[in-house]
Design a protein around this motif. Sequence first.
Motif, short mmCIF file in Angstrom:
data_model
loop_
_atom_site.label_atom_id
_atom_site.label_comp_id
_atom_site.label_asym_id
_atom_site.label_seq_id
_atom_site.Cartn_x
_atom_site.Cartn_y
_atom_site.Cartn_z
N GLY A 177 7.42 -41.29 15.49
CA GLY A 177 7.59 -40.53 16.71
C GLY A 177 8.80 -39.61 16.68
O GLY A 177 9.37 -39.27 17.72
N ALA A 178 9.19 -39.21 15.47
CA ALA A 178 10.39 -38.35 15.30
C ALA A 178 9.98 -36.89 15.47
O ALA A 178 9.39 -36.29 14.57
CB ALA A 178 11.01 -38.59 13.93
N LYS A 179 10.31 -36.30 16.61
CA LYS A 179 9.89 -34.94 16.91
C LYS A 179 11.05 -33.94 16.91
O LYS A 179 10.82 -32.73 16.86
CB LYS A 179 9.19 -34.90 18.27
N ASP A 180 12.26 -34.44 16.98
CA ASP A 180 13.41 -33.54 17.12
C ASP A 180 14.15 -33.35 15.80
O ASP A 180 15.35 -33.07 15.78
CB ASP A 180 14.38 -34.07 18.17
N VAL A 181 13.45 -33.53 14.67
CA VAL A 181 14.09 -33.41 13.36
C VAL A 181 13.32 -32.44 12.48
O VAL A 181 12.11 -32.22 12.67
CB VAL A 181 14.19 -34.78 12.63
N ILE A 182 14.02 -31.84 11.53
CA ILE A 182 13.42 -31.05 10.46
C ILE A 182 13.90 -31.64 9.15
O ILE A 182 15.11 -31.85 8.96
CB ILE A 182 13.81 -29.57 10.54
N VAL A 183 12.98 -31.93 8.25
CA VAL A 183 13.32 -32.50 6.95
C VAL A 183 13.19 -31.41 5.88
O VAL A 183 12.16 -30.75 5.79
CB VAL A 183 12.41 -33.68 6.59
N LYS A 218 19.15 -24.45 10.88
CA LYS A 218 20.00 -24.94 11.97
C LYS A 218 20.35 -23.82 12.93
O LYS A 218 20.41 -24.02 14.16
CB LYS A 218 21.28 -25.56 11.39
N ARG A 219 20.58 -22.63 12.40
CA ARG A 219 20.89 -21.49 13.26
C ARG A 219 19.71 -21.15 14.17
O ARG A 219 19.90 -20.80 15.34
CB ARG A 219 21.26 -20.28 12.40
N LYS A 220 18.50 -21.27 13.64
CA LYS A 220 17.31 -20.98 14.41
C LYS A 220 16.90 -22.14 15.33
O LYS A 220 16.21 -21.94 16.33
CB LYS A 220 16.14 -20.66 13.48
N ASN A 221 17.32 -23.35 14.98
CA ASN A 221 16.93 -24.55 15.73
C ASN A 221 18.14 -25.44 16.00
O ASN A 221 18.24 -26.56 15.48
CB ASN A 221 15.87 -25.35 14.95
N PRO A 222 19.10 -24.97 16.78
CA PRO A 222 20.36 -25.72 16.97
C PRO A 222 20.16 -27.09 17.62
O PRO A 222 21.00 -27.98 17.47
CB PRO A 222 21.18 -24.79 17.88
N GLU A 223 19.05 -27.26 18.34
CA GLU A 223 18.83 -28.52 19.05
C GLU A 223 18.24 -29.61 18.15
O GLU A 223 18.18 -30.78 18.53
CB GLU A 223 17.89 -28.28 20.24
N LYS A 224 17.79 -29.23 16.94
CA LYS A 224 17.14 -30.19 16.06
C LYS A 224 18.10 -30.74 15.01
O LYS A 224 19.02 -30.06 14.58
CB LYS A 224 15.92 -29.56 15.39
N LYS A 225 17.84 -31.98 14.61
CA LYS A 225 18.64 -32.63 13.56
C LYS A 225 18.02 -32.31 12.20
O LYS A 225 16.81 -32.41 12.03
CB LYS A 225 18.71 -34.13 13.78
N ILE A 226 18.86 -31.93 11.26
CA ILE A 226 18.39 -31.59 9.92
C ILE A 226 18.62 -32.76 8.98
O ILE A 226 19.75 -33.26 8.84
CB ILE A 226 19.12 -30.34 9.37
N ILE A 227 17.54 -33.20 8.32
CA ILE A 227 17.62 -34.23 7.28
C ILE A 227 17.38 -33.55 5.94
O ILE A 227 16.41 -32.80 5.79
CB ILE A 227 16.56 -35.33 7.50
N VAL A 228 18.23 -33.80 4.96
CA VAL A 228 18.03 -33.27 3.61
C VAL A 228 17.69 -34.44 2.69
O VAL A 228 18.38 -35.45 2.67
CB VAL A 228 19.27 -32.53 3.08
N THR A 229 16.59 -34.29 1.97
CA THR A 229 16.17 -35.31 1.03
C THR A 229 15.73 -34.63 -0.26
O THR A 229 15.95 -33.44 -0.46
CB THR A 229 15.06 -36.20 1.62
#
Length: 426
Positions: free
Chosen positions: A37-43, A65-76
Amino acid sequence: MTDDNVDQLAEKQVITMGCRLNGYESDVIQQNLHKAGAKDVIVVNSCAVTAEAVRQTRQMVRKLKRKNPEKKIIVTGCAAQIEPKTFADMDEVAKVLGNHDKLSAETYQGLFDTEDTEKVIVNDIMSVRETAGHMMSGFDSRTRAYLQIQNGCNHRCTFCIIPYGRGNSRSVPAGVIIEQIKKAVDHGVKEIVLTGVDITSWGEDLPSQPALSYLVRKILSLVPDLPRLRLSSIDSIEVDEMLLDMIATEKRFMPHLHLSLQSGDNMILKRMKRRHSREQALEFCHTLKEKRPEIVFGADIIAGFPTETDEMFQNTLAFITEAQIIYAHIFPFSAREGTPAARMPQLQKHVIKERASLLRKAGQDNYNRFVRTLVGQQQNVIAENNKYVRAENFLRINMSNSFKAGDVFPVLISDIKQGEVYASAL
């Protein structure tokens, strides 16, 4: 990459950088995010094959992040596995996940429930002894599904950092693979592509050390309703006689192989620490072509490897023609810090660029000659969508008719226009 491109990518929750295997794994990550149910993230599923790939990943993270400041960025991905601190030090990054953890559904459950959890979740990839047995993507397409049968690599080619991102070779047991394929076929999938980092090493870590040929034979005999089977890529020197015979004679095994070649010169191959010679690779292609004339080859080739002379380059250029490489994937050499090749005498960038261009042209010339021979011939295809179909030799064909994804039928090649192949249904 333009901001418009980033806007388009940001519509996806998982951004894939680098290789095809990353692309298949991104589908699994997306499934895991959905389950959690993770909707506020970008991987961002990163690549580490070159220093430039790492730089592009950092650039992508900043733009997202600049385009989506409200979302959390995960790097894998591999860059995150090899250089976790590089991404942990970025303010734009909320979490750094290693290659093993990214494929676990549990990883994404409550990942951001508390603020004091560790930013970096990266284990020692060399300690991992298992691979995911559920690694199938494209399951809902009814066209093809990619099944990861193996991960990691035991070899240490001098240009490659990937073993340090993927770990040592580990295989999915044959029983799990067969079960997954049967399930896919029951759901209407018509083509299975076996994939991994070094799939010809499949089985080396399993009891009795079965060869890849054993697995292919089991799939073809135990899943008789599977119409089409492919391998994503192979190391030709590790193909045994049984597998060679199945490739040559089994009609459900698609007549297209992508070779992990890298060079067509013996000295460069030796300096790369590859395990085949020019002559062995050429004999492999000629043998299969003699046994199964319709088979076609693709190959990964590095242009401008350190110490490569004009003569050495000419050997590789000639190999493309001699082996009839139709789908040539050319990679300009880019030194990766931490690899032996990065410490070798480097070629000038303009020389590398020029050689890459010549290799691409040779591959394109082969492709153009090949498709011209097909005009007026019949090809068996599978519909990928309502516009394109894919032939058994992996040729993408335009169709004027509309078909449902997964339909398998014969077509007649009618025309070639600006590099595009056109056909009509029979």
